[in-house]
Each structure stands twice: as structure tokens, then as C-alpha cells.
Design a protein around this motif. Sequence first.
Motif, PDB file in Angstrom:
ATOM      1  N   VAL A  27       0.886  -1.170   0.000  1.00 53.42           N
ATOM      2  CA  VAL A  27       0.000   0.000   0.000  1.00 53.42           C
ATOM      3  C   VAL A  27       0.918   1.212   0.000  1.00 53.42           C
ATOM      4  O   VAL A  27       1.709   1.392   0.927  1.00 53.42           O
ATOM      5  CB  VAL A  27      -0.934   0.035   1.226  1.00 53.42           C
ATOM      6  N   TRP A  28       0.845   2.036  -1.036  1.00 50.50           N
ATOM      7  CA  TRP A  28       1.786   3.157  -1.100  1.00 50.50           C
ATOM      8  C   TRP A  28       1.141   4.355  -1.803  1.00 50.50           C
ATOM      9  O   TRP A  28       0.185   4.217  -2.555  1.00 50.50           O
ATOM     10  CB  TRP A  28       3.053   2.733  -1.841  1.00 50.50           C
ATOM     11  N   ALA A  35      -2.193   9.385  -5.880  1.00 44.25           N
ATOM     12  CA  ALA A  35      -3.174   8.371  -5.489  1.00 44.25           C
ATOM     13  C   ALA A  35      -2.510   7.311  -4.621  1.00 44.25           C
ATOM     14  O   ALA A  35      -1.302   7.091  -4.686  1.00 44.25           O
ATOM     15  CB  ALA A  35      -3.790   7.727  -6.725  1.00 44.25           C
ATOM     16  N   VAL A  36      -3.313   6.654  -3.800  1.00 49.10           N
ATOM     17  CA  VAL A  36      -2.812   5.571  -2.952  1.00 49.10           C
ATOM     18  C   VAL A  36      -3.149   4.252  -3.637  1.00 49.10           C
ATOM     19  O   VAL A  36      -4.323   3.946  -3.885  1.00 49.10           O
ATOM     20  CB  VAL A  36      -3.435   5.635  -1.543  1.00 49.10           C
ATOM     21  N   CYS A  37      -2.116   3.488  -3.952  1.00 49.65           N
ATOM     22  CA  CYS A  37      -2.312   2.213  -4.651  1.00 49.65           C
ATOM     23  C   CYS A  37      -2.372   1.074  -3.636  1.00 49.65           C
ATOM     24  O   CYS A  37      -1.572   1.028  -2.693  1.00 49.65           O
ATOM     25  CB  CYS A  37      -1.189   1.976  -5.644  1.00 49.65           C
ATOM     26  N   ALA A 267     -11.189   2.225  -8.827  1.00 46.54           N
ATOM     27  CA  ALA A 267     -10.985   3.453  -8.054  1.00 46.54           C
ATOM     28  C   ALA A 267     -12.017   3.562  -6.940  1.00 46.54           C
ATOM     29  O   ALA A 267     -13.203   3.254  -7.141  1.00 46.54           O
ATOM     30  CB  ALA A 267     -11.075   4.673  -8.966  1.00 46.54           C
ATOM     31  N   ARG A 268     -11.567   3.979  -5.769  1.00 44.55           N
ATOM     32  CA  ARG A 268     -12.441   4.197  -4.626  1.00 44.55           C
ATOM     33  C   ARG A 268     -11.997   5.452  -3.878  1.00 44.55           C
ATOM     34  O   ARG A 268     -10.859   5.920  -4.053  1.00 44.55           O
ATOM     35  CB  ARG A 268     -12.409   2.997  -3.671  1.00 44.55           C
ATOM     36  N   LEU A 287      -8.132   6.113  -3.974  1.00 46.54           N
ATOM     37  CA  LEU A 287      -7.563   4.779  -3.830  1.00 46.54           C
ATOM     38  C   LEU A 287      -7.622   4.062  -5.170  1.00 46.54           C
ATOM     39  O   LEU A 287      -8.619   4.154  -5.889  1.00 46.54           O
ATOM     40  CB  LEU A 287      -8.330   3.961  -2.788  1.00 46.54           C
ATOM     41  N   MET A 288      -6.566   3.355  -5.498  1.00 48.14           N
ATOM     42  CA  MET A 288      -6.545   2.560  -6.727  1.00 48.14           C
ATOM     43  C   MET A 288      -6.206   1.120  -6.367  1.00 48.14           C
ATOM     44  O   MET A 288      -5.121   0.846  -5.841  1.00 48.14           O
ATOM     45  CB  MET A 288      -5.523   3.116  -7.715  1.00 48.14           C
TER      46      MET A 288
END
Length: 388
Positions: A27-28, A35-37, A267-268, A287-288
Motif C-alpha cells: 500500500v503506497w 493516489a494511494v495504490c 478506483a475508490r 484509492l486505486m
Amino acid sequence: MTPSPQRPTPADELSLLKAEFEGGSDVWRSALGGAVCVVDPEVVRAVMGNRHGVVAETSDFYHHRHGVFGPRSAQVTIGRAARSLIQRHLHDRRAELPGLIAERLAPRSEWPDAGNLLVLRHLRDVLLHPDAPPHLHRTVDAIVTRAVLAGARQRRSAPSRLLFRRRALHALHTEVRARQRAARPLDHPAGPRDLLDVVVGGGGPAAAPDELVEVYLSFLFATAGSIGFALGWSVLLLGTHPDRAAADPGRTVREALRLWPVAWLFARTPSRAQELGGTPVTPRDRLMVCSYLVHRHPGYWERPDEFVPERWAEGAPDGAYLPFGLGPHTCAGATVTVRLLEDLVGLLTRDWRVSVTPDCGGPQVGPALAPPRFTAVLSRPDGCLERR
């Protein structure tokens, strides 16, 4: 005046996320717009399942230009009716598949377009019933060739695409309004005639025609587009791994969807300030969930980059397999999609020897993950009599 930075192409996005993932975090915060993947299956399950309200409730399938089509009850009604309609069609038309493969794919076919057009042909009456206006059938065919096929949009100028879009939307809008006035309910004794009936009947008379058109287009892209691309990946993998031709068709399809999930990015939006996998996020973040990376996570899959259909004898690790999404908004047509793919792959491996010649390119990355261009040659195995 400094020009605005160009948004990276989807292919660049996938390459960047792959490179970042190799850095070792699950999670980064990505360089991709901050964006946070998310690729850790446990966090993926929390985000996509959303049992504890981790993210703002949304739907990938029912998303349109102005928000999300709703209410949720209408989404559920449309999903169930669509699944039932397609299941009935697949059952009634299953016998036509061998002939369709021989007609559309043998002895030589150009992919991935061949897969999209075969699926379009098989599901034509589901998308639009045979007695729908001829110009509407032409419109749907044109949408597929001009907007669904991989790379189709890049083959035409922006003004041409805009003009066609206006004409196509007008034709669909007019038909939706006509069907709303006719008020054919989903519980009509004869059932819905096609997916446009499903959308209009499930949306109800008060639904905005523009939104119903976009939901219908989602069905068109999901059938002729996504199923066709998934078939293309299965054929490409079989053709480049002839030693796996005898594998169970269901395992072949699942392994193709693992390696090359057509829906590769979800995507969220976080519902509140919180930590996900040790990374702080707020509702201002995006979030991706990258299913491509989740499906190749070396902590959950042995030989993650290899085509190994046999791995499906034991199933998938929890949360590490989401070709159709996960949680309450999992694609309603997942079951019928897999069934059709299994039928097609089963017939190809039973009746034909498949060889492919790739063009050496990589995947065609857009909103969907499409196969590279390749040529497939189908020949009858020795001693295989043609089945009629």
C-alpha cells in the motif's frame, strides 16, 4: 505561462505502478497524481468489500458522467434481470457455438478484434432484439467497431468521434424514450426482449433517459468488449503454450483472467481519515486497487508471472483474485461471462489445434486491458471429424 502536465496514458500508468510495486510496499502513495495504490489482498478485501464503511459506496458498472446511477435497488433489479436474460440466451443458443467458431475464426483470424466480433455476433439478440429498428442495430454495430475494439478510437479524428457520439447517443436516447412510453415491465409474461428492455424496465419510468443510455452502453462494453478481450487472452495463452491445450477449460479461463484481468484498475474514495496498510488516507485521496498487481503478488501466488492453469485445482487465495471486482458491487454477469468463455475455450481445444503469431507488442492498455494484436490459425487435429 507554464503548460499543464499531461495526464499519463493508461499504459504509462500500468508501467509506473508495476515499477513502484517492485519497490516492496503493498500500500503506497503513488507518483501517479498522489493516489494511494492498494495491492495487499487483505486491504483489498476491506476496500472492495467495504463491510466497515472504509470507502464511499459506489459502483464501477453503474458509474456515468454525472455520478452513479441509482438507487441501489434499481442496480440490483437490473443486474438480476440481465443475468437471467443472458443465461437463458446462452442455454438456448449453445448449440450454435461450434458453427460460429468455424465461420468466424477458421482457418485464420485477426485478434483481438475477432474475439469481440464473435461475442457481438453470439449475443446480438441479447443486446437488441431482432425486431428493433434496423438503424438501431447499425448504431450498435458502429459503436462496437468505432469505440469498443482495441485502438478503435485512435483510428479516427476527434471531430469524427464527437459527431458519431452525438448521433449514437441521440439514436439510443430516442429508443429509450419510446420504450419508457410503452411501459413494458420486467415482469411482462414474455420477459424482457433485450438488455435495453432490462435497463428501461429496471430503471423505472422516472429514470433519466440519458442515464439509462449510459447503463446500456456499460452492458455493450462489458459484453462485446470485456468478454471479447478475455477470450482473446485465453486464445493467445493457449496458442503460445501448446503444452497446456489439454488443460481444463475452466482453469484455462481463470488463469487467463488472473494474468490479464480486463478490469485492471478499480478506483475508490476513503470515507474518512484512517490508515490502510500503514498508509494514512483521507477523503481527499483516491484509492486505486490494481487487480493486475494483486493477481501477480508473489506473496500469494507461486510463479505469479507464469501461465499455470493447474494451480486452479486448489482455487485462489482470499482477496487475491478479483477479475470482476469484489464485494457488493462484483459484476452481476461474472457467472455467465465465465460460462460463455469456458464453452468457447472448451470447443476450441476439443475441435481445433490453435496456433498464434503475436505481433511482439505488449498489452493494449486503456480502461480495459486488451491483448496485443495477433493472428490465430485454427486447424483440425488429425482424426477429428467435423461436428455438425
